[in-house]
Scaffold this active site. Structure first.
Site, mmCIF file in Angstrom:
data_model
loop_
_atom_site.group_PDB
_atom_site.id
_atom_site.type_symbol
_atom_site.label_atom_id
_atom_site.label_comp_id
_atom_site.label_asym_id
_atom_site.label_seq_id
_atom_site.Cartn_x
_atom_site.Cartn_y
_atom_site.Cartn_z
ATOM 1 N N CYS A 1 0.824 -1.214 0.000
ATOM 2 C CA CYS A 1 0.000 0.000 0.000
ATOM 3 C C CYS A 1 0.858 1.265 0.000
ATOM 4 O O CYS A 1 1.784 1.382 0.806
ATOM 5 C CB CYS A 1 -0.891 -0.042 1.232
ATOM 6 S SG CYS A 1 -1.996 1.349 1.321
ATOM 7 N N ARG B 1 -12.619 0.719 -4.630
ATOM 8 C CA ARG B 1 -12.182 0.550 -3.239
ATOM 9 C C ARG B 1 -11.690 1.875 -2.649
ATOM 10 O O ARG B 1 -11.643 2.062 -1.448
ATOM 11 C CB ARG B 1 -11.053 -0.487 -3.208
ATOM 12 C CG ARG B 1 -10.548 -0.790 -1.827
ATOM 13 C CD ARG B 1 -9.606 -1.986 -1.815
ATOM 14 N NE ARG B 1 -9.401 -2.401 -0.436
ATOM 15 C CZ ARG B 1 -8.459 -1.918 0.358
ATOM 16 N NH1 ARG B 1 -7.609 -1.022 -0.095
ATOM 17 N NH2 ARG B 1 -8.363 -2.329 1.602
HETATM 18 P P1 RVP Z 1 -0.524 -6.886 4.099
HETATM 19 O O1 RVP Z 1 -1.013 -8.057 4.899
HETATM 20 O O2 RVP Z 1 0.459 -6.037 4.848
HETATM 21 O O3 RVP Z 1 0.002 -7.286 2.751
HETATM 22 O O4 RVP Z 1 -1.784 -5.933 3.879
HETATM 23 C C1 RVP Z 1 -2.963 -6.359 3.273
HETATM 24 C C2 RVP Z 1 -3.982 -5.242 3.345
HETATM 25 O O5 RVP Z 1 -3.543 -4.103 2.585
HETATM 26 C C3 RVP Z 1 -5.331 -5.570 2.745
HETATM 27 O O6 RVP Z 1 -6.158 -6.331 3.575
HETATM 28 C C4 RVP Z 1 -5.910 -4.179 2.467
HETATM 29 O O7 RVP Z 1 -6.496 -3.605 3.617
HETATM 30 C C5 RVP Z 1 -4.675 -3.388 2.115
HETATM 31 N N1 RVP Z 1 -4.525 -3.193 0.673
HETATM 32 C C6 RVP Z 1 -4.887 -4.010 -0.352
HETATM 33 N N2 RVP Z 1 -4.525 -3.421 -1.503
HETATM 34 C C7 RVP Z 1 -3.958 -2.260 -1.164
HETATM 35 C C8 RVP Z 1 -3.421 -1.264 -2.069
HETATM 36 O O8 RVP Z 1 -3.281 -1.493 -3.251
HETATM 37 N N3 RVP Z 1 -3.097 -0.105 -1.532
HETATM 38 N N4 RVP Z 1 -3.952 -2.147 0.178
#
Ligand code: RVP
Length: 501
Positions: free
Chosen positions: A320, A419
């Site tokens: 993210c 989203r």
């Molecule tokens: P991680 O477990 O740290 O990989 O995080 C997963 C979380 O990141 C997802 O459950 C969602 O809330 C968030 N996410 C998913 N896509 C993205 C993005 O593209 N920014 N973020």
């Protein structure tokens, strides 16, 4: 004047647990990881959906397909099938989980008769499975023509362009069974004939399932598996704040157990409207989580709107870049601690317990324990699950190491712009996520069991035999940057890479 939070916002890596007294009864095998998934009147009634482990998988294309959902339910957790696909495709995935028959595998290794030995090897590499079904159209339910197993080819003697027709075991030499055969009889056929796999075919000779000898023991092994009252696996699904009037009925019809509104920012009128629509049409029968929020106000808003659980986290996910692109978010630990207090206050005032989920940013296994100790009822993980065989993405070899693909829902690859747009006008698309690789980590079952053994051990160090007890007893300390260095191996020369650390 703008409001300033007094404390800096912190994340998991800045905390440690200080051990408490552990009695002789405090052993990992005695620890229960049961946890509530949806709201209930705590102390008065049983939670309608309780998980056996505090882990759910992220609502992402690169994480939660039906295969991972089955594997996670077998371990006691819940997957949320990604909503960034057509309503029909998402409902089909839910249906496949609900209709999954233990021991009956829909073959994921299929090739047409035009394939070659090279294709067999490539597929084996991708799926990790050595049995390949040869069907007329190369699909999982095409007409069965033969099977290729490792014993059918010798790499030293056979050219890579040799047609599978030359070395497969053809249908006429295969033992097959009708699709209606029960698992007990399938296993008898496998044992009586000393075969490793049994294809089940319908009246027209189309492949339906495979039953494997190697799975025989695992049917009995999954002590934690999470089943509904019909003995089907429990599964969740993501929805959005735009097309819920068509998506929710389709998912409910497919048998989904719990929904979750998937949004990067959940403190919004759009989420309230979505929950209201569900309540108006289904009452409390359809469970729906909401989020994401990072503070007390956000939690209380969604709890009052009727959310069955609330998800916490903005910008902490491994893929993210929301914090970099938009400058919004909050350290995950601070967010969890504040929202947990709000949940407890809400419970005291109303008698209703609304579980909270820490979503994203789990890097080390102990971060799960920290999140639980800080008050989370369960955690949602993306990167963690993307690494396993069962995630829906390709396994590749890069610089000699196996990796799996992992991309964010806010990346150009996922194109899940809804989203991020709160549900209003179509947004101009800019990326809030990246496209990446994660190290391949084998099967979900082994990974989850190892992780949770660590969680249970740490809980014992804190004298806790349940998550609730951990939350009461945990003592947490912020660590300085120097003590973080002290926490890794240091001042020694590591034998395997000759580095001073
Ligand atoms: P991680 O477990 O740290 O990989 O995080 C997963 C979380 O990141 C997802 O459950 C969602 O809330 C968030 N996410 C998913 N896509 C993205 C993005 O593209 N920014 N973020």
């Amino acid at each position: 004047m703008a409001y300033y939070f007094e404390e800096p916002s912190r994340t998991f890596g800045e905390y440690l647990l200080v051990p408490g007294y552990s009695s002789a009864q405090c052993v990992p095998t005695a620890v229960s990881l049961k946890t509530p998934l949806v709201r209930f009147r705590k102390g008065e009634e049983q939670c309608p959906i309780e998980m056996n482990i505090p882990m759910v998988s992220a609502i992402m294309q690169s994480v939660s397909g039906d295969k991972l959902a089955i594997a996670l339910a077998k371990q006691g957790g819940v997957s949320f099938i990604y909503g960034s696909q057509s309503v029909e495709d998402e409902a089909d995935m839910v249906r496949r989980v609900k209709q999954y028959k233990k021991g009956f595998v829909t073959s994921d290794s299929n090739l047409p008769p035009t394939a070659t030995l090279a294709d067999v090897l490539e597929l084996k590499n991708e799926t990790g499975h050595s049995t390949v079904a040869i069907t007329d159209d190369g699909t999982a339910h095409g007409k069965l023509l033969g099977i290729v197993a490792s014993r059918d080819y010798r790499l030293s003697r056979m050219p890579m362009d040799l047609s599978v027709k030359e070395f497969m075991t053809p249908l006429e030499r295969l033992i097959t069974a009708p699709a209606s055969t029960n698992l007990h009889d399938c296993n008898d056929i496998i044992w009586d004939n000393k075969i490793n796999s049994l294809p089940l075919v319908d009246d027209e000779g189309r492949l339906q399932y495979m039953v494997f000898r190697k799975d025989y023991d695992s049917h009995k092994e999954n002590v934690n598996e999470l089943l509904d009252e019909n003995k089907s696996y429990v599964v969740g699904a993501g929805i959005n704040t735009r097309d819920y009037e068509t998506r929710v009925p389709a998912l409910v019809e497919a048998g989904v157990d719990v929904l979750c509104i998937d949004s990067s920012e959940g403190y919004s009128e759009w989420q309230e409207r979505t929950i209201s629509w569900i309540r108006a049409n289904y009452g409390d029968r359809v469970k729906v989580g909401a989020g994401n929020v990072v503070d007390r106000e956000g939690f209380l808003f969604l709890a009052k709107a009727g959310a069955d659980f609330v998800k916490i986290g903005i910008g902490g996910g491994s893929i993210c870049i929301t914090r970099e692109t938009k400058g919004i978010g909050r350290g995950q630990a601070t967010a969890v601690i504040e929202v947990a207090k709000a949940r407890d206050d809400y419970f005291k005032q109303t008698g209703i317990y609304v579980p909270i989920c820490s979503d994203g940013g789990i890097v080390h296994d102990y971060h799960i324990t920290l999140a639980l100790a800080m008050g989370a009822d369960f955690v949602m993980l993306g990167r963690y699950f993307a690494r396993f065989d069962e995630s829906p993405t390709a396994k590749l070899r890069i610089n000699g190491n196996y990796v799996k693909e992992y991309w964010g829902e806010g990346s150009n690859r996922a194109r899940n712009w809804q989203r991020y747009d709160l549900g209003g006008a179509q947004k101009l698309s800019f990326e809030e996520g990246v496209d990446s690789y994660v190290p391949y980590a084998g099967t979900l079952a082994e990974g989850v069991q190892t992780t949770l053994y660590k969680v249970r051990s740490t809980m014992c160090n804190c004298g806790a035999l349940s998550i609730e007890e951990l939350q009461e007893k945990a003592r947490l300390t912020v660590v300085s940057s120097t003590s973080i260095v002290e926490g890794g191996s240091h001042d020694v020369i590591l034998r395997n890479n000759n580095q001073t650390n």
